[in-house]
Scaffold this active site. Sequence first.
Site, PDB file in Angstrom:
ATOM      1  N   HIS A 142      25.278  36.168  41.642  1.00 12.34           N
ATOM      2  CA  HIS A 142      25.272  34.729  41.987  1.00 12.34           C
ATOM      3  C   HIS A 142      24.840  34.524  43.443  1.00 12.34           C
ATOM      4  O   HIS A 142      24.341  33.466  43.778  1.00 12.34           O
ATOM      5  CB  HIS A 142      26.676  34.126  41.817  1.00 12.34           C
ATOM      6  CG  HIS A 142      27.272  34.388  40.462  1.00 12.34           C
ATOM      7  ND1 HIS A 142      26.708  33.905  39.307  1.00 12.34           N
ATOM      8  CD2 HIS A 142      28.359  35.108  40.078  1.00 12.34           C
ATOM      9  CE1 HIS A 142      27.441  34.304  38.272  1.00 12.34           C
ATOM     10  NE2 HIS A 142      28.443  35.022  38.711  1.00 12.34           N
ATOM     11  N   HIS A 169      29.091  35.010  52.195  1.00 10.16           N
ATOM     12  CA  HIS A 169      27.948  34.965  51.291  1.00 10.16           C
ATOM     13  C   HIS A 169      27.153  33.705  51.622  1.00 10.16           C
ATOM     14  O   HIS A 169      27.556  32.920  52.472  1.00 10.16           O
ATOM     15  CB  HIS A 169      28.410  34.948  49.815  1.00 10.16           C
ATOM     16  CG  HIS A 169      29.212  33.738  49.515  1.00 10.16           C
ATOM     17  ND1 HIS A 169      30.585  33.691  49.672  1.00 10.16           N
ATOM     18  CD2 HIS A 169      28.818  32.499  49.150  1.00 10.16           C
ATOM     19  CE1 HIS A 169      30.998  32.475  49.390  1.00 10.16           C
ATOM     20  NE2 HIS A 169      29.956  31.725  49.088  1.00 10.16           N
ATOM     21  N   HIS A 223      24.266  30.445  50.081  1.00 13.69           N
ATOM     22  CA  HIS A 223      23.636  29.656  49.016  1.00 13.69           C
ATOM     23  C   HIS A 223      22.297  29.188  49.580  1.00 13.69           C
ATOM     24  O   HIS A 223      22.233  28.825  50.758  1.00 13.69           O
ATOM     25  CB  HIS A 223      24.500  28.456  48.640  1.00 13.69           C
ATOM     26  CG  HIS A 223      25.886  28.809  48.226  1.00 13.69           C
ATOM     27  ND1 HIS A 223      26.273  28.930  46.909  1.00 13.69           N
ATOM     28  CD2 HIS A 223      26.991  29.104  48.969  1.00 13.69           C
ATOM     29  CE1 HIS A 223      27.561  29.270  46.855  1.00 13.69           C
ATOM     30  NE2 HIS A 223      28.012  29.389  48.090  1.00 13.69           N
ATOM     31  N   GLU A 226      24.897  23.546  50.046  1.00 15.54           N
ATOM     32  CA  GLU A 226      25.815  22.923  49.084  1.00 15.54           C
ATOM     33  C   GLU A 226      26.314  21.597  49.671  1.00 15.54           C
ATOM     34  O   GLU A 226      26.127  20.538  49.067  1.00 15.54           O
ATOM     35  CB  GLU A 226      26.977  23.872  48.792  1.00 15.54           C
ATOM     36  CG  GLU A 226      26.500  25.202  48.197  1.00 15.54           C
ATOM     37  CD  GLU A 226      27.488  25.801  47.248  1.00 15.54           C
ATOM     38  OE1 GLU A 226      28.594  26.189  47.668  1.00 15.54           O
ATOM     39  OE2 GLU A 226      27.188  25.874  46.045  1.00 15.54           O
ATOM     40  N   HIS A 279      28.915  30.824  53.817  1.00  8.36           N
ATOM     41  CA  HIS A 279      30.349  30.613  53.585  1.00  8.36           C
ATOM     42  C   HIS A 279      31.149  31.843  53.997  1.00  8.36           C
ATOM     43  O   HIS A 279      30.915  32.945  53.462  1.00  8.36           O
ATOM     44  CB  HIS A 279      30.614  30.311  52.107  1.00  8.36           C
ATOM     45  CG  HIS A 279      30.147  28.963  51.701  1.00  8.36           C
ATOM     46  ND1 HIS A 279      29.880  28.632  50.374  1.00  8.36           N
ATOM     47  CD2 HIS A 279      29.877  27.847  52.423  1.00  8.36           C
ATOM     48  CE1 HIS A 279      29.484  27.380  50.311  1.00  8.36           C
ATOM     49  NE2 HIS A 279      29.469  26.869  51.555  1.00  8.36           N
ATOM     50  N   THR A 305      33.082  26.413  44.974  1.00  8.66           N
ATOM     51  CA  THR A 305      31.902  25.694  44.490  1.00  8.66           C
ATOM     52  C   THR A 305      31.226  26.430  43.333  1.00  8.66           C
ATOM     53  O   THR A 305      30.148  26.040  42.883  1.00  8.66           O
ATOM     54  CB  THR A 305      30.853  25.509  45.606  1.00  8.66           C
ATOM     55  OG1 THR A 305      30.396  26.810  46.010  1.00  8.66           O
ATOM     56  CG2 THR A 305      31.438  24.757  46.777  1.00  8.66           C
ATOM     57  N   THR A 306      31.879  27.504  42.866  1.00  9.44           N
ATOM     58  CA  THR A 306      31.422  28.152  41.637  1.00  9.44           C
ATOM     59  C   THR A 306      32.647  28.299  40.734  1.00  9.44           C
ATOM     60  O   THR A 306      33.784  28.275  41.223  1.00  9.44           O
ATOM     61  CB  THR A 306      30.858  29.569  41.879  1.00  9.44           C
ATOM     62  OG1 THR A 306      31.953  30.474  42.144  1.00  9.44           O
ATOM     63  CG2 THR A 306      29.885  29.606  43.041  1.00  9.44           C
TER      64      THR A 306
HETATM   65  C1  LIG Z   1      38.641  33.894  42.844  1.00  8.88           C
HETATM   66  C2  LIG Z   1      37.340  33.480  43.482  1.00  8.88           C
HETATM   67  C3  LIG Z   1      36.174  33.495  42.742  1.00  8.88           C
HETATM   68  C4  LIG Z   1      34.976  33.119  43.337  1.00  8.88           C
HETATM   69  C5  LIG Z   1      33.722  33.116  42.529  1.00  8.88           C
HETATM   70  N1  LIG Z   1      34.948  32.747  44.659  1.00  8.88           N
HETATM   71  C6  LIG Z   1      33.722  32.333  45.289  1.00  8.88           C
HETATM   72  C7  LIG Z   1      33.504  30.861  44.917  1.00  8.88           C
HETATM   73  C8  LIG Z   1      32.745  30.164  45.982  1.00  8.88           C
HETATM   74  C9  LIG Z   1      31.548  30.522  46.515  1.00  8.88           C
HETATM   75  N2  LIG Z   1      31.254  29.589  47.443  1.00  8.88           N
HETATM   76  C10 LIG Z   1      32.256  28.706  47.472  1.00  8.88           C
HETATM   77  N3  LIG Z   1      33.158  29.051  46.578  1.00  8.88           N
HETATM   78  C11 LIG Z   1      36.097  32.721  45.383  1.00  8.88           C
HETATM   79  C12 LIG Z   1      36.037  32.297  46.822  1.00  8.88           C
HETATM   80  C13 LIG Z   1      37.302  33.088  44.810  1.00  8.88           C
HETATM   81 ZN   LIG Z   2      29.848  29.790  48.741  1.00  8.41          ZN
END
Ligand SMILES: Cc1cc(C)[n+](CCc2c[nH]cn2)c(C)c1
Ligand SMILES: [Zn+2]
Length: 258
Positions: A62, A92, A94, A104, A117, A196-197
Amino acid sequence: MSWGYKPNNGPQKWVENFPIADGVRQSPIDIVPGQASYDAGLKPLNLKYDPSTCLDILNNGHSVQVTFADDTDSSRLTDGPISGLYRLKQFHFHWGASDDKGSEHTVAGTKYPAELHLVHWNTKYASFSEAASKPDGLAVVGVFLKIGGENPNLQKLLKAFDTIKSKGKQTSFANFDPSTLLPGCLDYWTYDGSLTTPPLYESVTWIVCKEPITASSAQMAKFRTLLFSADGAAPDCMVNNYRPPQPLKGRAVRASFK
Ligand SMILES: Cc1cc(C)[n+](CCc2c[nH]cn2)c(C)c1
Ligand SMILES: [Zn+2]
């Protein structure tokens, strides 16, 4: 079929398996500076990162993610809008298929080409995974990337991309200091939001820096050489891995600056 960013599995479809997608504190949002309220009670961000906690760099299918050892307090966030101490777990990005989109969060409708992020978890909980679903579990610092001169601090990251091109690839990555990716000015907006995912947990105190960092157009092009797809599968460029802004639903956005 698992979630992704295509028409058949992307942000418009996530609600089918993750109903919280239509929740009351979803992220990202469009930040309208004129509607954010300055809060003199907000403290400056206190970020301290120890490069020796940097472990590896991963293509998780992702995004590209750099993971940190979080068994001590040596890389952490305190102050700002939060109380207590949050440990850095990973960072990470986006980004878009072109330089006109990719972030985002947006600022008065403006999209940046990418968004960094930095994910931190509240040490009142025993672990990242326990914290990830709690309303005060995570604090994510967001930093916009804008097109400008080549950013030498990104180069070290980008050099590793050739070895983690496809989903599931990871390689050791040591002694990287994430503070080299922070803007000079740490003025920020803050609001209560979510991942956001998927699983889209409403567990994030968002801290979005007003000042972007730069990346050259060539450096942005390097992000677009990564693949959503695994080795051996039809190559599927990792681009447009961003969720669009979600309804504010009455939330306040506070500014740490006038
Ligand atoms: C348990 C968990 C799962 C995921 C995909 N993430 C990443 C999701 C995400 C990416 N960018 C913003 N939120 C987090 C921070 C925690
Ligand atoms: Zn993110």
